[in-house]
Scaffold this motif. Structure first.
Motif, PDB file in Angstrom:
ATOM      1  N   UNK A 159       8.693 -14.795   5.699  1.00  0.00           N
ATOM      2  CA  UNK A 159       9.963 -14.103   5.900  1.00  0.00           C
ATOM      3  C   UNK A 159       9.753 -12.608   6.156  1.00  0.00           C
ATOM      4  N   UNK A 160       8.916 -11.986   5.349  1.00  0.00           N
ATOM      5  CA  UNK A 160       8.659 -10.554   5.531  1.00  0.00           C
ATOM      6  C   UNK A 160       7.989 -10.282   6.869  1.00  0.00           C
ATOM      7  N   UNK A 209      -0.329  -4.262   9.505  1.00  0.00           N
ATOM      8  CA  UNK A 209       0.472  -5.073   8.569  1.00  0.00           C
ATOM      9  C   UNK A 209       0.104  -6.545   8.524  1.00  0.00           C
ATOM     10  N   UNK A 210      -0.380  -7.118   9.631  1.00  0.00           N
ATOM     11  CA  UNK A 210      -0.694  -8.548   9.609  1.00  0.00           C
ATOM     12  C   UNK A 210      -1.805  -8.866   8.619  1.00  0.00           C
ATOM     13  N   UNK A 211      -2.661  -7.901   8.329  1.00  0.00           N
ATOM     14  CA  UNK A 211      -3.712  -8.093   7.322  1.00  0.00           C
ATOM     15  C   UNK A 211      -3.110  -8.512   5.992  1.00  0.00           C
ATOM     16  N   UNK A 250       0.835  -6.390  -4.427  1.00  0.00           N
ATOM     17  CA  UNK A 250       0.517  -5.222  -3.605  1.00  0.00           C
ATOM     18  C   UNK A 250       0.787  -5.481  -2.137  1.00  0.00           C
ATOM     19  N   UNK A 251       0.453  -6.676  -1.667  1.00  0.00           N
ATOM     20  CA  UNK A 251       0.731  -7.035  -0.273  1.00  0.00           C
ATOM     21  C   UNK A 251       2.230  -7.064   0.008  1.00  0.00           C
ATOM     22  N   UNK A 303       7.290  -1.962   2.683  1.00  0.00           N
ATOM     23  CA  UNK A 303       7.209  -0.574   3.154  1.00  0.00           C
ATOM     24  C   UNK A 303       7.234  -0.511   4.680  1.00  0.00           C
ATOM     25  N   UNK A 304       6.385  -1.297   5.335  1.00  0.00           N
ATOM     26  CA  UNK A 304       6.366  -1.322   6.793  1.00  0.00           C
ATOM     27  C   UNK A 304       7.719  -1.779   7.351  1.00  0.00           C
TER      28      UNK A 304
END
Length: 246
Positions: free
Chosen positions: A143-144, A202-204, A221-222, A228-229
Motif C-alpha cells: 500500500x505504501x 525508496x524501493x529498497x 524503520x522501513x 516520509x517519502x
C-alpha cells in the motif's frame, strides 16, 4: 469532503475501458512475467536464497517492482498527455473542486492501478510457490509503495514538459530501482560503492519490508522511511498543482 471521488471515478472508468483491450493489459504485465519465467521458474529451481527457494525470494520483489512501475507509469503518462496534448486536464483544473481533490483522486486511482497489477503477480505466486503467504508487513509495504509512486507519478506528470521527459524519468530513476534495490538479489550483495545510493532510493525499503513476516525494529524503520517519502512527494505534488498555470 468527497469532492475527490468524481476524479477517482473518472480515472476508474477510463481504466476499466482500457482493461478490455487485451494488448493494454499484456503490455503492462509483460516485463514482470518475463522476469518471473526467466529468473523464477528457470534459474530459481537451481538457486537457494536466504535459506529458501529463490522463487520465494523473487515473488515479493516482483510484487514491489510491479506495483512501483504501474503506479508511477499509468498516472505520469495520463497526467502528462491530458495536460499537454488532449487538454482535458485543464477542464478538470477549472472544475469547482479543490486542488487537494484533484491530487487525492488521481493518486488513489494510480494506487488502484498499481494494486491491480501487483495482484496478478500475487495470484501467480500462490499458484507456483506453495509457501507463499501474505503477511501484515507485506500488505502495508504494498500500500505504501503504491501511494508513494503514484504521488511521484503525479509530480512528474505535472512537471514534465513533454511525454519524452516522463520516459526519461522512468529510464534514469524507476528502471534502475527495479534492478538495484533488492528485487532480484539481497541488498547485502550489492557492491559497497553502490550501497549509499541504493539506501537513498525508496524501493529498497519496500523490498526489505515486503519480505518481513512480522514487525521488528527494521520493519518499523522501513515504514517510517516510506511514510516520509510519501508525505514529501505528495506535498510536492500538491504544491505543483496549487501553482499550476498553463
Amino acid at each position: 469532503m468527497m469532492d475527490w471521488y468524481p476524479v477517482f471515478l473518472r480515472e476508474l472508468l477510463i481504466f476499466r475501458r482500457r482493461l478490455l483491450k487485451f494488448g493494454y493489459l499484456l503490455s503492462a504485465m509483460m516485463l514482470p512475467i518475463i522476469y518471473f519465467i526467466v529468473f523464477g521458474l528457470g534459474l530459481g529451481r537451481m538457486v537457494q536464497m536466504e535459506g529458501k527457494s529463490y522463487l520465494g525470494f523473487l515473488i515479493p520483489g516482483l510484487v514491489a517492482m510491479t506495483s512501483m512501475t504501474n503506479s508511477y507509469t499509468w498516472i505520469a503518462n495520463s497526467i502528462n498527455l491530458n495536460r499537454l496534448y488532449f487538454k482535458t486536464f485543464q477542464v478538470l483544473y477549472l472544475a469547482p473542486i479543490s486542488y487537494s481533490a484533484i491530487i487525492i483522486g488521481e493518486v488513489l486511482a494510480g494506487m488502484l492501478k498499481g494494486l491491480f497489477a501487483a495482484s496478478l503477480i500475487i495470484v501467480v505466486g500462490f499458484l507456483t510457490y506453495p509457501n507463499f503467504g501474505l503477511s501484515l508487513p507485506f500488505l502495508l509495504a504494498l500500500l505504501l509503495n503504491c501511494f508513494l509512486f503514484a504521488s511521484l507519478g503525479f509530480l512528474v506528470g505535472m512537471s514534465a514538459k513533454g511525454h519524452e521527459e516522463t520516459a526519461t524519468y522512468f529510464n534514469f530513476f524507476i528502471l534502475p530501482m527495479g534492478f538495484f534495490c533488492g528485487t532480484f538479489f539481497p541488498i547485502e550483495r550489492i557492491p559497497e560503492f553502490l550501497k549509499p545510493v541504493v539506501f537513498v532510493l525508496p524501493l529498497t525499503y519496500t523490498n526489505i519490508l515486503i519480505r518481513k513476516e512480522t514487525f521488528d525494529t527494521l520493519a518499523l524503520g522501513c515504514v517510517l522511511v516510506l511514510v516520509f517519502y510519501s508525505v514529501i512527494l505528495f506535498g510536492l505534488g500538491f504544491r505543483v498543482i496549487k501553482n499550476y498555470s498553463e
